[in-house]
Design an enzyme around this catalytic site. Structure first.
Site, PDB file in Angstrom:
ATOM      1  N   LYS A   1      44.794 -20.232  33.997  1.00 47.97           N
ATOM      2  CA  LYS A   1      43.822 -19.232  33.890  1.00 47.97           C
ATOM      3  C   LYS A   1      42.445 -19.658  34.162  1.00 47.97           C
ATOM      4  O   LYS A   1      42.059 -20.555  33.424  1.00 47.97           O
ATOM      5  CB  LYS A   1      43.823 -18.265  32.585  1.00 47.97           C
ATOM      6  CG  LYS A   1      43.952 -16.793  32.561  1.00 47.97           C
ATOM      7  CD  LYS A   1      44.260 -16.383  31.457  1.00 47.97           C
ATOM      8  CE  LYS A   1      44.165 -14.710  31.447  1.00 47.97           C
ATOM      9  NZ  LYS A   1      44.334 -14.014  30.033  1.00 47.97           N
TER      10      LYS A   1
ATOM     11  N   GLU B   1      53.572  -3.818  20.136  1.00 50.04           N
ATOM     12  CA  GLU B   1      53.204  -2.682  19.310  1.00 50.04           C
ATOM     13  C   GLU B   1      54.206  -2.068  18.282  1.00 50.04           C
ATOM     14  O   GLU B   1      53.866  -1.720  17.149  1.00 50.04           O
ATOM     15  CB  GLU B   1      52.444  -1.702  20.150  1.00 50.04           C
ATOM     16  CG  GLU B   1      51.218  -2.099  20.730  1.00 50.04           C
ATOM     17  CD  GLU B   1      51.700  -2.737  22.268  1.00 50.04           C
ATOM     18  OE1 GLU B   1      50.715  -3.085  22.893  1.00 50.04           O
ATOM     19  OE2 GLU B   1      52.706  -2.787  22.497  1.00 50.04           O
TER      20      GLU B   1
ATOM     21  N   ARG C   1      52.223   3.231  22.097  1.00 49.89           N
ATOM     22  CA  ARG C   1      53.507   2.821  22.550  1.00 49.89           C
ATOM     23  C   ARG C   1      54.301   2.435  21.059  1.00 49.89           C
ATOM     24  O   ARG C   1      55.612   2.067  21.114  1.00 49.89           O
ATOM     25  CB  ARG C   1      53.254   1.499  23.012  1.00 49.89           C
ATOM     26  CG  ARG C   1      52.451   1.441  24.385  1.00 49.89           C
ATOM     27  CD  ARG C   1      51.822   0.106  24.776  1.00 49.89           C
ATOM     28  NE  ARG C   1      52.654  -1.068  24.965  1.00 49.89           N
ATOM     29  CZ  ARG C   1      53.206  -1.363  26.266  1.00 49.89           C
ATOM     30  NH1 ARG C   1      52.816  -0.633  27.072  1.00 49.89           N
ATOM     31  NH2 ARG C   1      53.928  -2.261  26.286  1.00 49.89           N
TER      32      ARG C   1
END
Length: 628
Positions: A280, A366, A394
């Site tokens: 990243k 979640e 979710r």
């Protein structure tokens, strides 16, 4: 940049000799950095996918072959190479291109993705549709190691690796393993990837075995080596157990490795799994050193990097929550903090530092976060789940079945309620009032400012039962929050301005524009604070003393706080006009949140205008009508 300006589609990319792709990668990476530094947006993740994006469009016949990006904030290189290079100055700006894939934006965006871990399911759907329609095309899901922590990704793997009616889809899943999601990675799966890549033993054993097999005529042994060597020297490759042919890990920044590997996999039938390792922030040293800081920056100077302005700023609601959480944890040893992979975004960095044994980042999961909290609550602990409004969607079944049905003592801190600006419709917290207030046992609290946010967090925490406290992105009015943990009367609002004729019932952060509009209208304003339990005593008093009630909320009108007011008035037999103001029944796209709120009539001027129109009187006659 001699190469990038000549490319307007993947067809142009395919005309380049492979030797020029390294130069293109450098130009593309610089263009991403320059673009994001001007508009803001997701940076680290996009810098890490430059070579992978080039290789995919170079090898596959896009858009005929379907690419599904997960989560979607790694798709700026994809947008640039698919005809949207010149649109990048409008990235995430009102009227400009989205920061996520959108089907109505480009034929190359085959599936809209902004919530995590959906790519494998969607790509499996594309692959099976091709089989059923007799079409020879490929489907590719590009998913990050953070997104792989979600159960939905494994549900899709479990389904995609087996034949349905004798048919297997031609699906390639690419695991973009950068050891990073938005917050630092967590969980056993991340530990597995780390073990897979660590140490010299694996590399030396693999290369040594290759040398040995190079001289053997035993084809069957060689074939079995190709399929199973990985499992001989590293922890068992779980993806092969799902029915996928696993390849990797390979360097995701090495085009000379990526392109031939993708060419080989493109021609293979059935489910394939490619494990690539990327970094990243690749190519920009500041982002490489701190990928979290450069995950989603606002505009900055690339030469200097992100620097603090030095100017005192108002506290954001997220910071208010983070401070409250630490103070409440200091006062109550039973408090446990939970986040689904949003430590920084939800303001829990300090809590993690000070109370590491009571901090749980469960990854992008979640559903698990809510039921995990339910289990803790069953044992007498006091869980606080910090979650974005859009992400609580979710875990709706868990909210109902595992928490509310059992009336468990779980506090939900809902960040990013209402419109969120540049992230647009996919991340807007428009629906939580409507989908939480209809659940039995659930309380819904809507603070108007930072001080009240802290007080209502304490109020919800002290309440024995499930409760949500919703607050918007960004800062409020700048009021002092205080340091105490005082609570407010349960289920009670307050009268903030007394007027005549019209009463505005404000729920949440729209109290300030309501007060501004009321000054010009001579109207009453109530800060309701609670959607559920509703302050019915205050409501009925205002209904009996006014000729028009106006409900105001930064959530959807359908099923929202205004609906709660209308339902109670009907049940109480009180008949008077009710004007419900809130977010309209449509998806509101990205843009400046102040401008967006003005466009939908939820600023002070818009509120005043809507009330005047409802009264049906010219502006000059309004005060007389109200006073009468």
């Amino acid at each position: 940049m001699p190469l990038l300006p000549t490319l307007n589609s993947p067809a142009d990319l395919k005309k380049l000799p492979r030797t020029q792709l390294h130069q293109l990668a450098g130009e593309l990476r610089q263009y991403v950095l320059d673009s994001v530094s001007k508009t803001g947006g997701h940076l680290s993740s996009n810098l890490g996918t430059v070579e992978l994006t080039i290789a995919l469009h170079y090898v596959y016949d896009t858009p005929r072959d379907r690419l599904v990006w997960d989560v979607g904030h790694q798709t700026y290189p994809h947008k640039i190479l698919t005809g949207r290079r010149d649109a990048m100055p409008g990235l995430r700006q009102q009227g400009g291109i989205s920061g996520f894939p959108r089907r109505d934006e480009s034929e190359y965006d085959t599936f809209g993705t902004a919530h995590s871990s959906t790519s494998i399911s969607a790509a499996h759907g594309f692959a099976m549709a091709a089989k059923l329609k007799g079409e020879s095309r490929r489907a590719v899901a590009i998913i990050g190691d953070g997104a792989m922590t979600a159960g939905m990704a494994f549900e899709a793997l479990n389904n995609a690796g087996v034949a349905h009616g004798g048919l297997l889809g031609d699906l390639l899943v690419i695991l973009n393993d950068n050891d990073m999601s938005i917050s630092p990675p967590v969980g056993a799966l991340n530990n597995y990837f780390t073990r897979l890549m660590s140490g010299n033993f694996y590399s030396q054993a693999r290369e040594g075995a290759k040398g040995l097999l190079k001289h053997t005529p035993l084809y069957e042994f060689a074939r079995r080596f190709e399929e199973h060597t990985k499992g001989m020297f590293v922890p068992g490759t779980i993806f092969e157990e799902f029915g996928f042919n696993y390849v990797g890990p390979i360097d995701g920044h090495d085009l000379d490795a990526l392109i031939p590997t993708l060419e080989n996999l493109r021609d293979k039938k059935g489910p394939q799994f490619l494990h690539v390792v990327t970094k990243k922030g690749q190519g920009y040293k500041l982002a490489e050193a701190d990928p979290v800081k450069y995950h989603g920056p606002t505009p900055f100077d690339p030469a200097q990097g992100i620097v603090a302005s030095g100017k005192p700023t108002k506290k954001s609601f997220t910071q208010v929550f983070g401070d409250w959480l630490c103070d409440q944890a200091e006062a109550d040893q039973k408090l446990v903090g939970i986040t689904p992979a949003m430590r920084e975004g939800s303001g829990m960095v300090e809590f993690h530092k000070r109370f590491p044994q009571r901090y749980y980042d469960v990854g992008i999961a979640e559903q698990h976060s809510v039921t995990f909290a339910a289990g803790l609550a069953c044992e007498g602990l006091k869980p606080v789940v910090a979650i974005y409004s859009t992400f609580l969607q979710r875990a709706y079944d868990q909210l109902i079945h595992d928490v509310a049905l059992q009336n468990l003592d779980v506090t939900f801190a809902l960040d990013r309620a209402g419109l969120v600006g540049a992230d647009g419709a996919t991340h807007a917290g428009n629906y939580d009032i409507a989908f939480t207030r209809c659940i039995p046992n659930m309380a819904v609290l809507t603070p108007a400012d930072e001080r009240e946010c802290r007080q209502l967090l304490s109020t919800a925490y002290a309440h024995r039962g499930p409760a949500t406290v919703r607050y918007p992105r960004g800062a409020g009015t700048g009021v002092d929050t205080g340091k105490d943990l005082s609570t407010l009367p349960w289920g009670r609002g307050e009268l903030r301005r007394e007027g005549q004729g019209v009463a505005i019932l404000a729920f949440g952060s729209l109290l300030q524009p309501a007060l501004q509009a009321a000054e010009r209208l001579g109207a009453t304003v109530a800060n309701m604070r609670f959607v559920k339990p509703l302050d019915t005593e205050l409501l009925e008093r205002l209904a009996r003393s006014h000729t028009l009630l106006v409900t105001l909320e930064d959530g959807c009108v359908m099923g929202g706080a205004g609906s709660a007011v209308a339902e109670h008035l009907h049940a109480a037999g009180l008949t008077l006009p009710v004007l419900q103001l809130g977010l309209p029944d449509r998806f509101i796209q990205h843009g400046d949140p102040v401008k967006l709120m003005a466009e939908i009539g939820l600023d002070a001027e818009g509120i005043e205008r809507s009330i005047r129109q409802r009264l049906g009187a010219p502006a000059t006659l309004l005060r007389a009508v109200v006073n009468d």
